[in-house]
Scaffold this motif. Structure first.
Motif, short mmCIF file in Angstrom:
data_model
loop_
_atom_site.label_atom_id
_atom_site.label_comp_id
_atom_site.label_asym_id
_atom_site.label_seq_id
_atom_site.Cartn_x
_atom_site.Cartn_y
_atom_site.Cartn_z
N GLY A 1 43.64 14.40 50.60
CA GLY A 1 42.88 15.59 50.24
C GLY A 1 41.96 15.36 49.07
N HIS A 2 42.23 15.99 47.98
CA HIS A 2 41.41 16.02 46.78
C HIS A 2 41.62 14.75 45.95
CE1 HIS A 2 40.52 17.32 42.64
NE2 HIS A 2 39.61 18.07 43.21
N PHE A 3 40.56 14.22 45.37
CA PHE A 3 40.63 13.08 44.47
C PHE A 3 40.16 13.51 43.08
CE2 PHE A 3 40.71 10.84 48.36
CZ PHE A 3 41.15 9.55 48.12
N ASP A 4 40.90 13.12 42.05
CA ASP A 4 40.44 13.22 40.67
C ASP A 4 40.27 11.80 40.16
OD1 ASP A 4 40.36 16.03 40.11
OD2 ASP A 4 42.55 16.02 40.11
N HIS B 1 33.63 8.29 29.60
CA HIS B 1 34.88 8.44 28.86
C HIS B 1 35.36 9.89 28.91
CE1 HIS B 1 37.73 8.66 25.58
NE2 HIS B 1 36.94 9.53 24.97
N ASP B 2 36.60 10.05 29.29
CA ASP B 2 37.27 11.36 29.24
C ASP B 2 36.50 12.44 29.99
OD1 ASP B 2 39.65 12.46 28.52
OD2 ASP B 2 38.97 13.15 26.56
N ASP B 3 35.82 12.07 31.06
CA ASP B 3 35.03 13.01 31.86
C ASP B 3 35.50 12.90 33.31
OD1 ASP B 3 33.11 14.76 32.82
OD2 ASP B 3 31.57 13.21 32.92
N PRO B 4 36.49 13.70 33.71
CA PRO B 4 37.00 13.58 35.08
C PRO B 4 35.96 14.01 36.10
CG PRO B 4 37.94 15.50 34.01
CD PRO B 4 37.14 14.77 32.96
N ILE B 5 35.96 13.29 37.21
CA ILE B 5 35.10 13.62 38.33
C ILE B 5 36.00 13.99 39.50
CG2 ILE B 5 33.50 12.70 40.04
CD1 ILE B 5 32.26 11.02 37.89
N ALA B 6 35.75 15.11 40.08
CA ALA B 6 36.56 15.55 41.21
C ALA B 6 35.79 15.36 42.51
CB ALA B 6 36.93 17.03 41.05
N ILE B 7 36.49 14.83 43.51
CA ILE B 7 35.94 14.71 44.86
C ILE B 7 36.71 15.71 45.70
CG2 ILE B 7 35.55 13.17 46.81
CD1 ILE B 7 35.59 10.88 44.72
N ARG B 8 36.07 16.77 46.05
CA ARG B 8 36.75 17.89 46.70
C ARG B 8 37.22 17.55 48.10
NH1 ARG B 8 32.82 22.73 46.59
NH2 ARG B 8 33.94 22.81 48.53
N ALA B 9 38.33 18.16 48.49
CA ALA B 9 38.89 17.95 49.83
C ALA B 9 37.89 18.35 50.90
CB ALA B 9 40.19 18.72 49.98
N ALA B 10 37.08 19.37 50.63
CA ALA B 10 36.10 19.83 51.62
C ALA B 10 35.05 18.76 51.90
CB ALA B 10 35.44 21.11 51.15
N ASP B 11 34.87 17.84 50.98
CA ASP B 11 33.86 16.79 51.12
C ASP B 11 34.41 15.51 51.72
OD1 ASP B 11 32.14 18.53 49.92
OD2 ASP B 11 32.37 17.67 47.93
N ASP C 1 47.15 14.82 47.47
CA ASP C 1 46.10 14.86 46.46
C ASP C 1 46.27 13.62 45.61
OD1 ASP C 1 44.89 17.25 47.18
OD2 ASP C 1 46.17 18.46 45.90
N VAL C 2 45.16 13.01 45.18
CA VAL C 2 45.21 11.69 44.56
C VAL C 2 44.50 11.71 43.19
CG1 VAL C 2 44.55 9.27 44.82
CG2 VAL C 2 45.22 10.60 46.83
N ILE C 3 45.10 11.01 42.23
CA ILE C 3 44.47 10.78 40.93
C ILE C 3 44.26 9.28 40.78
CG2 ILE C 3 44.71 10.93 38.42
CD1 ILE C 3 46.59 13.34 38.93
N LEU C 4 43.02 8.89 40.52
CA LEU C 4 42.68 7.49 40.24
C LEU C 4 42.35 7.41 38.77
CD1 LEU C 4 40.17 7.05 43.20
CD2 LEU C 4 42.61 6.52 43.20
N ASP C 5 43.00 6.49 38.03
CA ASP C 5 42.68 6.44 36.61
C ASP C 5 42.56 5.02 36.08
OD1 ASP C 5 45.17 5.48 35.70
OD2 ASP C 5 45.81 7.39 34.92
#
Length: 128
Positions: A30-33, A64-74, A106-110
């Protein structure tokens, strides 16, 4: 002694057969952060495979410290259930994770100090 060896081999074979039952191969993504905890900007390179075939690739520059979200709808990788493997590279740091558990992940990449991580939770609210 031969009887014990036979019993051990039989129990190993039965256990190996049962493991396949729990490997449902019915995951979806689904969603990626995408999170950068370093002081410098970095480019995240991600490959998404479903059942061994690449279904999507993307690269994102993350400050730096600026999360980018990739929405599930995309999600151009689709909603087809299967065995999903994510590969993540940031500079020379690499990792991968495979998802098989039924449901949406839902996934978080860091990125932190030269290390990359892939984290997820199953059936997250953003998967819907």
């Amino acid at each position: 002694m031969q009887r014990r060896a036979l019993l051990v081999s039989l129990s190993t074979g039965v256990t190996a057969g049962c493991v396949g039952i729990f490997d449902a191969l019915e995951a979806t993504l689904g969603h990626f952060d995408v999170m950068n905890y370093d002081d410098e900007p970095h480019v995240f390179r991600v490959r998404i495979e479903r059942d061994g075939s690449t279904v999507h690739r993307f690269s994102r520059r993350v400050e730096h410290d600026d999360p980018i979200a990739i929405r599930a709808a995309d999600r151009t990788w689709g909603t087809t259930p299967g065995r999903y493997t994510l590969s993540l590279s940031v500079g020379s740091a690499h990792t991968h994770a495979t998802f098989t558990k039924r449901g949406c992940h839902d996934v978080i990449l860091d990125y932190r100090s030269g290390n990359v991580g892939i984290f997820s939770h199953n059936d997250g609210p953003r998967c819907r």
